[in-house]
Design a protein around this motif. Structure first.
Motif, PDB file in Angstrom:
ATOM      1  N   ILE A  21       0.797  -1.258   0.114  1.00 19.03           N
ATOM      2  CA  ILE A  21       0.011  -0.049  -0.016  1.00 19.03           C
ATOM      3  C   ILE A  21       0.905   1.285   0.027  1.00 19.03           C
ATOM      4  N   GLY A  22       0.615   2.393  -0.640  1.00 17.15           N
ATOM      5  CA  GLY A  22       1.310   3.553  -0.577  1.00 17.15           C
ATOM      6  C   GLY A  22       0.763   4.564  -1.766  1.00 17.15           C
ATOM      7  N   ASN A  23       1.566   5.620  -1.725  1.00 18.43           N
ATOM      8  CA  ASN A  23       1.305   6.534  -3.069  1.00 18.43           C
ATOM      9  C   ASN A  23       2.114   6.236  -4.202  1.00 18.43           C
ATOM     10  N   PHE A  24       3.297   5.635  -4.119  1.00 15.62           N
ATOM     11  CA  PHE A  24       4.098   5.318  -4.991  1.00 15.62           C
ATOM     12  C   PHE A  24       4.074   6.193  -6.305  1.00 15.62           C
ATOM     13  N   ASP A  25       4.437   7.696  -5.772  1.00 15.86           N
ATOM     14  CA  ASP A  25       4.362   8.777  -6.809  1.00 15.86           C
ATOM     15  C   ASP A  25       5.913   8.601  -7.430  1.00 15.86           C
ATOM     16  N   GLY A  30      13.242   3.077  -4.102  1.00 19.51           N
ATOM     17  CA  GLY A  30      12.675   2.498  -3.037  1.00 19.51           C
ATOM     18  C   GLY A  30      11.447   1.782  -3.173  1.00 19.51           C
ATOM     19  N   HIS A  31      10.402   2.501  -4.055  1.00 17.42           N
ATOM     20  CA  HIS A  31       9.442   1.637  -4.550  1.00 17.42           C
ATOM     21  C   HIS A  31       9.668   0.443  -5.385  1.00 17.42           C
ATOM     22  N   GLN A  32      10.649   0.498  -6.123  1.00 15.28           N
ATOM     23  CA  GLN A  32      10.813  -0.814  -7.043  1.00 15.28           C
ATOM     24  C   GLN A  32      11.545  -2.005  -6.146  1.00 15.28           C
ATOM     25  N   ALA A  33      12.105  -1.398  -5.088  1.00 17.52           N
ATOM     26  CA  ALA A  33      12.633  -2.502  -4.228  1.00 17.52           C
ATOM     27  C   ALA A  33      11.470  -3.184  -3.533  1.00 17.52           C
ATOM     28  N   ILE A  34      10.534  -2.616  -3.053  1.00 18.11           N
ATOM     29  CA  ILE A  34       9.097  -3.155  -2.595  1.00 18.11           C
ATOM     30  C   ILE A  34       8.706  -4.003  -3.630  1.00 18.11           C
ATOM     31  N   LEU A  35       8.441  -3.384  -4.551  1.00 22.11           N
ATOM     32  CA  LEU A  35       7.783  -4.305  -5.736  1.00 22.11           C
ATOM     33  C   LEU A  35       8.608  -5.703  -6.390  1.00 22.11           C
ATOM     34  N   GLU A 121       3.440  -6.484   2.135  1.00 22.56           N
ATOM     35  CA  GLU A 121       4.972  -5.872   2.042  1.00 22.56           C
ATOM     36  C   GLU A 121       4.768  -4.291   2.221  1.00 22.56           C
ATOM     37  N   VAL A 122       5.401  -3.897   3.372  1.00 21.34           N
ATOM     38  CA  VAL A 122       5.492  -2.421   3.542  1.00 21.34           C
ATOM     39  C   VAL A 122       6.974  -1.930   3.598  1.00 21.34           C
ATOM     40  N   GLY A 123       7.153  -0.871   3.693  1.00 21.31           N
ATOM     41  CA  GLY A 123       8.316  -0.058   3.924  1.00 21.31           C
ATOM     42  C   GLY A 123       8.451  -0.049   5.447  1.00 21.31           C
ATOM     43  N   ASP A 124       9.606   0.080   6.157  1.00 16.69           N
ATOM     44  CA  ASP A 124       9.754  -0.048   7.412  1.00 16.69           C
ATOM     45  C   ASP A 124       9.283   1.215   8.284  1.00 16.69           C
ATOM     46  N   ASP A 125       8.854   2.225   7.525  1.00 17.96           N
ATOM     47  CA  ASP A 125       8.322   3.364   8.079  1.00 17.96           C
ATOM     48  C   ASP A 125       6.886   3.877   7.603  1.00 17.96           C
ATOM     49  N   PHE A 126       6.317   2.734   6.868  1.00 19.28           N
ATOM     50  CA  PHE A 126       4.933   2.863   6.524  1.00 19.28           C
ATOM     51  C   PHE A 126       3.930   3.208   7.404  1.00 19.28           C
ATOM     52  N   ARG A 127       2.964   4.089   7.492  1.00 18.37           N
ATOM     53  CA  ARG A 127       2.022   4.389   8.454  1.00 18.37           C
ATOM     54  C   ARG A 127       0.762   4.820   7.953  1.00 18.37           C
ATOM     55  N   ARG A 162      17.528   8.316   2.397  1.00 20.71           N
ATOM     56  CA  ARG A 162      16.469   7.454   2.063  1.00 20.71           C
ATOM     57  C   ARG A 162      15.874   8.048   0.935  1.00 20.71           C
ATOM     58  N   VAL A 163      15.671   7.178  -0.226  1.00 21.87           N
ATOM     59  CA  VAL A 163      15.134   7.461  -1.381  1.00 21.87           C
ATOM     60  C   VAL A 163      13.648   7.880  -1.066  1.00 21.87           C
ATOM     61  N   SER A 164      12.984   8.732  -1.555  1.00 15.02           N
ATOM     62  CA  SER A 164      11.857   9.115  -1.317  1.00 15.02           C
ATOM     63  C   SER A 164      11.117  10.197  -2.605  1.00 15.02           C
ATOM     64  N   SER A 165       9.831  10.355  -2.707  1.00 11.30           N
ATOM     65  CA  SER A 165       9.408  10.946  -3.698  1.00 11.30           C
ATOM     66  C   SER A 165       9.671  12.272  -3.407  1.00 11.30           C
ATOM     67  N   THR A 166       9.671  12.807  -2.029  1.00 12.05           N
ATOM     68  CA  THR A 166      10.047  14.077  -1.751  1.00 12.05           C
ATOM     69  C   THR A 166      11.327  14.497  -2.170  1.00 12.05           C
ATOM     70  N   ARG A 167      12.370  13.574  -1.800  1.00 10.33           N
ATOM     71  CA  ARG A 167      13.746  13.701  -2.230  1.00 10.33           C
ATOM     72  C   ARG A 167      13.794  13.832  -4.002  1.00 10.33           C
TER      73      ARG A 167
HETATM   74  N1  LIG Z   1      13.342   4.286   0.122  1.00  9.07           N
HETATM   75  C1  LIG Z   1      12.450   3.314   0.637  1.00  9.07           C
HETATM   76  N2  LIG Z   1      12.945   2.257   0.899  1.00  9.07           N
HETATM   77  C2  LIG Z   1      12.079   1.156   1.447  1.00  9.07           C
HETATM   78  N3  LIG Z   1      10.916   1.330   1.233  1.00  9.07           N
HETATM   79  C3  LIG Z   1      10.203   2.599   0.736  1.00  9.07           C
HETATM   80  C4  LIG Z   1      11.207   3.623   0.455  1.00  9.07           C
HETATM   81  N4  LIG Z   1      10.475   4.832   0.189  1.00  9.07           N
HETATM   82  C5  LIG Z   1       9.082   4.306   0.145  1.00  9.07           C
HETATM   83  N5  LIG Z   1       8.932   3.015   0.799  1.00  9.07           N
HETATM   84  C6  LIG Z   1       7.728   2.269   0.998  1.00  9.07           C
HETATM   85  O1  LIG Z   1       6.872   2.015  -0.400  1.00  9.07           O
HETATM   86  C7  LIG Z   1       5.755   2.196   0.177  1.00  9.07           C
HETATM   87  C8  LIG Z   1       5.000   3.441  -0.529  1.00  9.07           C
HETATM   88  O2  LIG Z   1       5.554   4.512  -0.274  1.00  9.07           O
HETATM   89  P1  LIG Z   1       4.905   6.029  -0.323  1.00  9.07           P
HETATM   90  O3  LIG Z   1       4.829   6.492  -1.831  1.00  9.07           O
HETATM   91  O4  LIG Z   1       3.987   6.299   0.377  1.00  9.07           O
HETATM   92  O5  LIG Z   1       6.043   6.886   0.517  1.00  9.07           O
HETATM   93  P2  LIG Z   1       7.704   7.789  -0.128  1.00  9.07           P
HETATM   94  O6  LIG Z   1       8.417   7.276  -1.412  1.00  9.07           O
HETATM   95  O7  LIG Z   1       8.443   7.811   1.054  1.00  9.07           O
HETATM   96  O8  LIG Z   1       7.037   9.404  -0.277  1.00  9.07           O
HETATM   97  P3  LIG Z   1       7.025  10.351   0.426  1.00  9.07           P
HETATM   98  O9  LIG Z   1       8.315  11.072   0.091  1.00  9.07           O
HETATM   99  O10 LIG Z   1       5.640  11.501  -0.348  1.00  9.07           O
HETATM  100  O11 LIG Z   1       6.613  10.088   1.765  1.00  9.07           O
HETATM  101  C9  LIG Z   1       5.407   2.446   1.516  1.00  9.07           C
HETATM  102  O12 LIG Z   1       5.513   1.074   2.057  1.00  9.07           O
HETATM  103  C10 LIG Z   1       6.773   2.823   1.949  1.00  9.07           C
HETATM  104  O13 LIG Z   1       7.423   2.644   3.284  1.00  9.07           O
END
Ligand SMILES: Nc1ncnc2c1ncn2[C@@H]1O[C@H](COP(=O)(O)OP(=O)(O)OP(=O)(O)O)[C@@H](O)[C@H]1O
Ligand SMILES: Cc1cc2nc3c(=O)[nH]c(=O)nc-3n(C[C@H](O)[C@H](O)[C@H](O)COP(=O)(O)O)c2cc1C
Length: 319
Positions: A21-25, A30-35, A121-127, A162-167
């Motif tokens: 579950i998530g936004n996956f924007d 990071g998303h690719q690893a979960i997938l 399957e979720v990321g460790d910070d998922f809420r 951390r890799v994130s959509s925000t970054r």
């Molecule tokens: N760098 C990462 N490593 C592992 N899991 C990740 C990472 N980034 C996101 N995820 C996981 O992928 C799923 C979807 O993440 P989501 O798109 O909601 O967050 P995000 O990429 O961190 O975006 P934002 O920067 O907007 O918070 C969640 O389970 C989240 O924990």
């Protein structure tokens, strides 16, 4: 890949799956690893994989004006998820009803009764859930009760962060396309249909393809070196993305692409534009002559940049 819009469209045959579950924007690394984990678990359990996303994204629901600009519209996100081998996407509309669900109600309605999830399957910070009280520990307890396993994927980092959509958004805003490309695992791209513009480009000695953005805000603005693919061939160019302050407009964002030495007709086609380097900020010019001179300089810079690089070596878009 199958798209199911809303819980009410789930059918008995959709029950029994591995899910995340998530936004996956942006569908970043990071998303690719979960997938990738999701694919593995799906194969082990011989079940389909399902990604649960929200439309609008929760932050867009809570603050349409303050939510960050999207990296991917729904259509692009779905294409990227399909390319990652996802079997099914459940797209839930994030509305007042959904936002009020407690974490326990969400698990029951979506994961148990809706999808009959066998592994999550979720990321460790998922809420998730109302006020974001559902975390990994909560999900594990729920899983023990309801009969599904839960795994937290390790955080994917780049250079210790951390890799994130925000970054990715910050990298784009800073014009750091090398970083954006590392975080995404591909160049940042925007796709859209070529529409008819004001036909001013010809007067400016720079005919442009006017790519429809279909969104109010975009995560970047300025003049860029870009590439696209036309009839299977990578094609370099230069593009402006912004509100075009020098010409009368409606204040909405436009993407105008000038392809180097291109003479064909692109109207009505869908172009995928990859961004490689920022040349300058968008400016307000006092006259069309001044704008014309600036665009000529941009085109010269693009030529100098691409010179000697065979078109086939361009890090072009994926379609
Ligand atoms: N760098 C990462 N490593 C592992 N899991 C990740 C990472 N980034 C996101 N995820 C996981 O992928 C799923 C979807 O993440 P989501 O798109 O909601 O967050 P995000 O990429 O961190 O975006 P934002 O920067 O907007 O918070 C969640 O389970 C989240 O924990
Ligand atoms: C390389 C390039 C740079 C541009 N830079 C600017 C700019 O700095 N300021 C601006 O107002 N418009 C800029 N434009 C947008 C032009 O105003 C726009 O392409 C022109 O109005 C043609 O629009 P049309 O396709 O609707 O006819 C730029 C366009 C290109 C291709």
């Amino acid at each position: 890949m199958q798209l199911v819009r809303g819980l009410h469209n789930l059918r008995p045959q959709h029950r029994g799956c591995v899910a995340t579950i998530g936004n996956f924007d942006g569908v970043h690394r990071g998303h690719q690893a979960i997938l990738a984990r999701l694919r593995e678990r799906a194969a082990e359990l011989a079940l389909p994989s399902c990604v649960v996303i929200f439309e609008p994204q929760p932050r867009e629901f809570f603050g349409p004006e303050t939510a960050p600009a999207r990296l991917t519209r729904l259509r692009d996100k779905l294409a990227l998820l399909a390319a990652e081998g996802v079997d099914r996407v459940l797209c839930l509309s994030f509305n007042p009803h959904l936002r009020e669900l407690s974490a326990a109600e969400f698990v029951r309605a979506v994961l148990v009764e809706g999808l009959d999830v066998r592994h999550l399957e979720v990321g460790d910070d998922f809420r998730f859930g109302c006020d974001r009280v559902g975390d990994f520990a909560f999900l594990q307890q729920a899983g023990e009760r309801e009969g599904f396993s839960v795994e937290a994927a390790a955080t994917v980092e780049l250079d210790g962060l951390r890799v994130s959509s925000t970054r990715v958004r910050k990298a784009l805003a800073a014009g750091d396309f090398a970083l954006a490309e590392h975080l995404l695992g591909r160049p940042f791209q925007i796709a859209g249909r070529v529409l008819h513009g004001q036909k001013l480009g010809r007067q400016l000695d720079a005919p442009t393809a006017n790519v429809q953005l279909k969104r109010k805000r975009v995560p970047l603005s300025g003049v860029y070196l870009v590439s696209t693919v036309v009839d299977g061939q990578p094609w370099p160019g230069v593009a402006n993305i912004g509100v075009r302050p020098s010409v009368a407009g409606d204040g909405s964002a436009h993407l105008e692409v000038h392809l180097l030495d291109f003479a064909g007709d692109l109207y009505g086609r869908r172009l995928t534009v990859a961004f490689h380097h920022k040349l300058r900020e968008e400016q307000r010019f006092a006259s069309l002559e001044a704008l014309k001179a600036a665009i000529a300089a941009d085109i010269a810079a693009a030529r100098a940049h691409w010179q000697g690089q065979p078109h086939t070596l361009l890090a072009g878009p994926t379609d």
